[in-house]
Design an enzyme around this catalytic site. Structure first.
Site, PDB file in Angstrom:
ATOM      1  N   ARG A  73       1.443  10.997  -9.008  1.00 23.09           N
ATOM      2  CA  ARG A  73       0.834  11.176  -7.684  1.00 23.09           C
ATOM      3  C   ARG A  73       1.706  10.626  -6.561  1.00 23.09           C
ATOM      4  O   ARG A  73       1.226  10.308  -5.460  1.00 23.09           O
ATOM      5  CB  ARG A  73      -0.557  10.533  -7.627  1.00 23.09           C
ATOM      6  CG  ARG A  73      -1.572  11.189  -8.560  1.00 23.09           C
ATOM      7  CD  ARG A  73      -2.891  10.431  -8.560  1.00 23.09           C
ATOM      8  NE  ARG A  73      -3.852  11.081  -9.463  1.00 23.09           N
ATOM      9  CZ  ARG A  73      -4.882  11.816  -9.060  1.00 23.09           C
ATOM     10  NH1 ARG A  73      -5.104  11.997  -7.763  1.00 23.09           N
ATOM     11  NH2 ARG A  73      -5.708  12.347  -9.925  1.00 23.09           N
TER      12      ARG A  73
ATOM     13  N   GLY B 165       0.821  -1.207   0.000  1.00 18.67           N
ATOM     14  CA  GLY B 165       0.000   0.000   0.000  1.00 18.67           C
ATOM     15  C   GLY B 165       0.854   1.256   0.000  1.00 18.67           C
ATOM     16  O   GLY B 165       0.572   2.213  -0.731  1.00 18.67           O
TER      17      GLY B 165
ATOM     18  N   ARG C 169      -0.096  -8.847  -2.761  1.00 17.29           N
ATOM     19  CA  ARG C 169      -0.203  -7.730  -1.833  1.00 17.29           C
ATOM     20  C   ARG C 169       0.739  -8.011  -0.667  1.00 17.29           C
ATOM     21  O   ARG C 169       0.670  -9.072  -0.026  1.00 17.29           O
ATOM     22  CB  ARG C 169      -1.634  -7.551  -1.324  1.00 17.29           C
ATOM     23  CG  ARG C 169      -1.673  -6.697  -0.066  1.00 17.29           C
ATOM     24  CD  ARG C 169      -2.979  -6.023   0.217  1.00 17.29           C
ATOM     25  NE  ARG C 169      -3.060  -5.631   1.610  1.00 17.29           N
ATOM     26  CZ  ARG C 169      -2.332  -4.673   2.196  1.00 17.29           C
ATOM     27  NH1 ARG C 169      -1.443  -3.994   1.470  1.00 17.29           N
ATOM     28  NH2 ARG C 169      -2.482  -4.393   3.473  1.00 17.29           N
TER      29      ARG C 169
ATOM     30  N   ARG D 186       7.136  -0.201  10.139  1.00 12.18           N
ATOM     31  CA  ARG D 186       6.238  -0.743   9.113  1.00 12.18           C
ATOM     32  C   ARG D 186       6.819  -0.513   7.720  1.00 12.18           C
ATOM     33  O   ARG D 186       6.629  -1.315   6.811  1.00 12.18           O
ATOM     34  CB  ARG D 186       4.863  -0.091   9.220  1.00 12.18           C
ATOM     35  CG  ARG D 186       4.153  -0.391  10.512  1.00 12.18           C
ATOM     36  CD  ARG D 186       2.802   0.280  10.577  1.00 12.18           C
ATOM     37  NE  ARG D 186       2.312   0.330  11.949  1.00 12.18           N
ATOM     38  CZ  ARG D 186       1.056   0.518  12.286  1.00 12.18           C
ATOM     39  NH1 ARG D 186       0.135   0.680  11.363  1.00 12.18           N
ATOM     40  NH2 ARG D 186       0.696   0.554  13.549  1.00 12.18           N
TER      41      ARG D 186
ATOM     42  N   ARG E 191       7.267   1.911   0.955  1.00 10.32           N
ATOM     43  CA  ARG E 191       7.642   0.507   1.104  1.00 10.32           C
ATOM     44  C   ARG E 191       8.015  -0.074  -0.255  1.00 10.32           C
ATOM     45  O   ARG E 191       8.927  -0.896  -0.357  1.00 10.32           O
ATOM     46  CB  ARG E 191       6.519  -0.298   1.747  1.00 10.32           C
ATOM     47  CG  ARG E 191       6.938  -1.742   2.043  1.00 10.32           C
ATOM     48  CD  ARG E 191       5.849  -2.539   2.761  1.00 10.32           C
ATOM     49  NE  ARG E 191       5.664  -2.028   4.103  1.00 10.32           N
ATOM     50  CZ  ARG E 191       4.485  -1.822   4.669  1.00 10.32           C
ATOM     51  NH1 ARG E 191       3.378  -2.099   3.995  1.00 10.32           N
ATOM     52  NH2 ARG E 191       4.388  -1.369   5.900  1.00 10.32           N
TER      53      ARG E 191
ATOM     54  N   SER F 141       0.930  -4.605   5.954  1.00  7.29           N
ATOM     55  CA  SER F 141       0.777  -4.791   7.386  1.00  7.29           C
ATOM     56  C   SER F 141      -0.693  -5.040   7.710  1.00  7.29           C
ATOM     57  O   SER F 141      -1.582  -4.744   6.916  1.00  7.29           O
ATOM     58  CB  SER F 141       1.284  -3.559   8.143  1.00  7.29           C
ATOM     59  OG  SER F 141       0.594  -2.401   7.720  1.00  7.29           O
TER      60      SER F 141
ATOM     61  N   ASP G 211       0.216  -4.538  14.470  1.00  6.82           N
ATOM     62  CA  ASP G 211      -0.396  -4.180  15.750  1.00  6.82           C
ATOM     63  C   ASP G 211      -1.414  -5.249  16.119  1.00  6.82           C
ATOM     64  O   ASP G 211      -1.802  -6.063  15.285  1.00  6.82           O
ATOM     65  CB  ASP G 211      -1.039  -2.798  15.691  1.00  6.82           C
ATOM     66  CG  ASP G 211      -2.039  -2.677  14.557  1.00  6.82           C
ATOM     67  OD1 ASP G 211      -3.237  -2.802  14.820  1.00  6.82           O
ATOM     68  OD2 ASP G 211      -1.626  -2.450  13.398  1.00  6.82           O
TER      69      ASP G 211
END
Length: 238
Positions: free
Chosen positions: A43, A20, A87, A217, A24, A90, A204
Site C-alpha cells: 500500500r 505518519g 512516533r 514537513r 518521511r 509534525s 504550524d
C-alpha cells in the site's frame, strides 16, 4: 509477513521510528541509516531497516490518524517482536509558549477518539502516557545537544477538520499541541507492555497562523530526527 507489512520475522528491528508519512520514512532511512533495506512497500506504506551509529533500527510509515497507526503498531508488536516505538512527526502548536519548529516531547496523550472508551467501557477515563525512561532520555539528550524541547500533553484529534473541539479550553488545561496519533500509540504500548514516545516538530501554529510547507514537513525536521535516532540507540534493549 503480516496483513499490511510485507516483511519476514527478523526483517524489522526491535526499535522502530514511526512517522505518519511514508515519504518521511524514506527520507529518514536514506539520509541517516547505513545498509538500508526496504522490507515493505505494501500500500506504499514504506518500511526500512538499517543501522545508525552501528545499532540496528527500522523506520515504518503509519499513515494518518489513530486507526491507521493502530494497524501498523499492532502488527509490528505481535508479528515482528517490536518492543520500542518512537512516533516522529509534525504537530500544530496550541500554546503561546510554543513556537514554530520547536521540538515537543509528548508526556501524555489526550484524545476525542473512541479508542479509549471502547477499550475500557463507560466510567473509566484512562490517561495514556509516554514511557518515562524514553522521555527522560530524550529530554536530556536534547539538552546536551543545545536544544530546548517542550514537554507536555498532546491532543490526538480524531478528525483533522473539526470545528466542534474547544481548543482554547484544552490549552487552558495545559495541552500544548495537536496531532492525530499519540494517544493511540501510548494506549497500545500500555496494552502490549512495550515502550513508546512521541517526538514532534511544530509545523504550524493555531494561534499565529504560521506554517511550514508540505515539502519542509517531509524533509526539514532534521533536529527532531537526529534526536529521535540518538535517543533510540541509547535505549536499545535486545
Amino acid at each position: 509477513m503480516s496483513t499490511h507489512i510485507g516483511a519476514k520475522r527478523g526483517d524489522i528491528a526491535s526499535t522502530v521510528l514511526m512517522p505518519g508519512d511514508p515519504l518521511r520514512a524514506k527520507y529518514i532511512a536514506e539520509t541517516y541509516l547505513d545498509d538500508v533495506v526496504n522490507y515493505s512497500s505494501v500500500r506504499n506504506m514504506l518500511g526500512f531497516t538499517g543501522t545508525y551509529k552501528g545499532k540496528r533500527i527500522s523506520v515504518q510509515g503509519s499513515g494518518m490518524g489513530i486507526p491507521s497507526l493502530a494497524i501498523y503498531t499492532t502488527e509490528m508488536i505481535q508479528e515482528f517482536g517490536v518492543n520500542t516505538i518512537y512516533r516522529v512527526g509534525s504537530c500544530g502548536a496550541m500554546s503561546p509558549d510554543v513556537k514554530i519548529r520547536d521540538i515537543i516531547l509528548g508526556q501524555a496523550g489526550t484524545t476525542d477518539s473512541s479508542i479509549i472508551a471502547n477499550t475500557f467501557g463507560p466510567g473509566i477515563y484512562y490517561s495514556p502516557i509516554a514511557d518515562f525512561e524514553l522521555l527522560d532520555s530524550a529530554y536530556h539528550t536534547a539538552k546536551d545537544s543545545g536544544l530546548t524541547p517542550k514537554v507536555g500533553n498532546i491532543f490526538a484529534a480524531d478528525r483533522f477538520y473539526n470545528d466542534e473541539i474547544d481548543m482554547k479550553k484544552l490549552t487552558d488545561y495545559g495541552v500544548i499541541a495537536t496531532e492525530m496519533e499519540t494517544s493511540g500509540l501510548y494506549l497500545l504500548a500500555a496494552k502490549h507492555h512495550i515502550r513508546a514516545l512521541t517526538i514532534l516538530t511544530v509545523s504550524d501554529h493555531l494561534l499565529t497562523g504560521e506554517k511550514t510547507t508540505a515539502k519542509e514537513r517531509e524533509t526539514s525536521f532534521d533536529e527532531m530526527i537526529r534526536l529521535s535516532l540518538d535517543t533510540a540507540i541509547a535505549n536499545i534493549k535486545e
